[in-house]
Design a protein around this motif. Sequence first.
Motif, PDB file in Angstrom:
ATOM      1  N   VAL A 244      -6.028   1.300 -12.046  1.00 22.68           N
ATOM      2  CA  VAL A 244      -6.127   2.109 -10.839  1.00 22.68           C
ATOM      3  C   VAL A 244      -5.760   2.863 -10.606  1.00 22.68           C
ATOM      4  O   VAL A 244      -4.389   3.335 -11.191  1.00 22.68           O
ATOM      5  CB  VAL A 244      -5.811   1.027  -9.503  1.00 22.68           C
TER       6      VAL A 244
ATOM      7  N   ASP B 255      -4.992   4.378  -6.842  1.00 23.15           N
ATOM      8  CA  ASP B 255      -4.103   4.019  -5.121  1.00 23.15           C
ATOM      9  C   ASP B 255      -4.989   3.251  -4.377  1.00 23.15           C
ATOM     10  O   ASP B 255      -4.695   2.458  -3.838  1.00 23.15           O
ATOM     11  CB  ASP B 255      -5.737   5.963  -4.116  1.00 23.15           C
ATOM     12  N   CYS B 256      -6.190   2.283  -5.362  1.00 23.02           N
ATOM     13  CA  CYS B 256      -6.941   1.250  -5.088  1.00 23.02           C
ATOM     14  C   CYS B 256      -5.833  -0.050  -5.189  1.00 23.02           C
ATOM     15  O   CYS B 256      -4.450  -0.077  -5.971  1.00 23.02           O
ATOM     16  CB  CYS B 256      -7.693   0.695  -5.803  1.00 23.02           C
ATOM     17  N   MET B 257      -5.861  -0.916  -5.486  1.00 21.99           N
ATOM     18  CA  MET B 257      -5.330  -2.789  -5.600  1.00 21.99           C
ATOM     19  C   MET B 257      -5.430  -3.082  -6.707  1.00 21.99           C
ATOM     20  O   MET B 257      -5.940  -3.329  -6.701  1.00 21.99           O
ATOM     21  CB  MET B 257      -5.204  -3.454  -4.221  1.00 21.99           C
TER      22      MET B 257
ATOM     23  N   HIS C 178      -9.255  -5.522  -8.534  1.00 26.38           N
ATOM     24  CA  HIS C 178      -9.319  -4.009  -8.866  1.00 26.38           C
ATOM     25  C   HIS C 178     -10.500  -4.101  -7.419  1.00 26.38           C
ATOM     26  O   HIS C 178     -11.572  -4.269  -6.761  1.00 26.38           O
ATOM     27  CB  HIS C 178     -10.215  -3.345  -9.243  1.00 26.38           C
TER      28      HIS C 178
ATOM     29  N   GLY D 116      -9.804  -1.447  -3.982  1.00 24.94           N
ATOM     30  CA  GLY D 116      -9.988  -0.575  -3.605  1.00 24.94           C
ATOM     31  C   GLY D 116     -10.675  -1.019  -2.104  1.00 24.94           C
ATOM     32  O   GLY D 116     -10.904  -2.521  -1.734  1.00 24.94           O
TER      33      GLY D 116
ATOM     34  N   HIS E 189      -0.449   0.835  -4.873  1.00 24.52           N
ATOM     35  CA  HIS E 189      -1.730   1.087  -4.332  1.00 24.52           C
ATOM     36  C   HIS E 189      -0.747   2.229  -2.952  1.00 24.52           C
ATOM     37  O   HIS E 189      -0.040   1.971  -2.519  1.00 24.52           O
ATOM     38  CB  HIS E 189      -2.549   0.024  -3.425  1.00 24.52           C
TER      39      HIS E 189
ATOM     40  N   TYR F 128      -2.967   6.280   3.821  1.00 27.27           N
ATOM     41  CA  TYR F 128      -4.062   6.223   3.619  1.00 27.27           C
ATOM     42  C   TYR F 128      -5.286   6.491   5.211  1.00 27.27           C
ATOM     43  O   TYR F 128      -5.381   5.361   5.455  1.00 27.27           O
ATOM     44  CB  TYR F 128      -4.673   5.048   3.268  1.00 27.27           C
TER      45      TYR F 128
ATOM     46  N   ASP G  17       4.263  -3.309  -4.318  1.00 25.63           N
ATOM     47  CA  ASP G  17       3.393  -2.665  -4.169  1.00 25.63           C
ATOM     48  C   ASP G  17       3.968  -0.627  -3.755  1.00 25.63           C
ATOM     49  O   ASP G  17       4.155  -0.974  -2.296  1.00 25.63           O
ATOM     50  CB  ASP G  17       2.494  -3.305  -3.327  1.00 25.63           C
TER      51      ASP G  17
ATOM     52  N   THR H  66       1.670   4.444  -3.882  1.00 33.84           N
ATOM     53  CA  THR H  66       1.214   5.782  -5.275  1.00 33.84           C
ATOM     54  C   THR H  66       0.987   7.191  -4.882  1.00 33.84           C
ATOM     55  O   THR H  66       1.000   7.971  -5.319  1.00 33.84           O
ATOM     56  CB  THR H  66      -0.684   5.323  -5.247  1.00 33.84           C
TER      57      THR H  66
ATOM     58  N   SER I 280      -1.896   9.114  -8.791  1.00 25.87           N
ATOM     59  CA  SER I 280      -2.391   8.909  -7.357  1.00 25.87           C
ATOM     60  C   SER I 280      -4.093   9.561  -7.264  1.00 25.87           C
ATOM     61  O   SER I 280      -4.090  11.331  -6.922  1.00 25.87           O
ATOM     62  CB  SER I 280      -1.796   9.537  -6.399  1.00 25.87           C
TER      63      SER I 280
END
Length: 261
Positions: free
Chosen positions: A121, A123-125, A141, A143, A174, A180, A229, A232, A240
Amino acid sequence: MLRFVIDPGANHGVGVAFTDRVDPDGRGWGGHGFDGFNLGRTDEDPNVLEHVGALRARLNLGPVMVCHQVHGKDVWRVGPDDIEGWIPQHYLGDAVAGQQKLPIADAMVTDLPGVALAIRVADCMPVVLADPSTGVIGVAHAGRVGFLAGVLPATVEAMRDMGATDVLAWIGPHICGSCYEVPADMAEQVWSEHPATRAVTRHGTPAIDLGSGALAQLESLGVAAVGLDPCTFEGQDLFSHRRDHGAGRLAGLVWRVPNPQ
């Protein structure tokens, strides 16, 4: 190289790790989005296999299984045939001449010992899951698109189909809710489906908090989850995509040792 690690010896034989961008020797990076300890972007970074080797050596890993992620909810059940004859080049799929394509999926589950599952990843979790009592492990995965598609419930269901009962989960680095930013209409739609995702940026604009949404969803599924977490986008030692278009990838990994003490 490693942002967070749970040693299998302290977790009933199940290891958990999330990587970062820092090279093992402490070298910096030159400003390119994929510079550093990149575990993805194989089309642009010739060092990925070297990085995979360093990670395997550091964590004492056997095969490291990855998939071709497409922001969906398909779950790949990794079985003995999938790891037979595994070599490090398999990590790159058909980016290496003569190798097969990676399976298309956004989650993986297995009950095989000695096999690491890895999600990549930027930026996604990355969400890793395990039931140490039964030895069933999984990764997802997640996002925004995959989260909304239901990749986490699909992963938990697949694990329970394999016999898992008490599933634990860890959410890795993430992009956070303060960073975000999304269009207002998108935010309203996500908030209506998943109220825990409601957030605003530091500038007061609509945002999505994927981590809070995932924690709430996993709790509703009967999964005990922990957020490990950092953001990112804010952390220069993490990849990122939103900050550096074309960024490399960090990984979330889970594995089970063959003979836990």
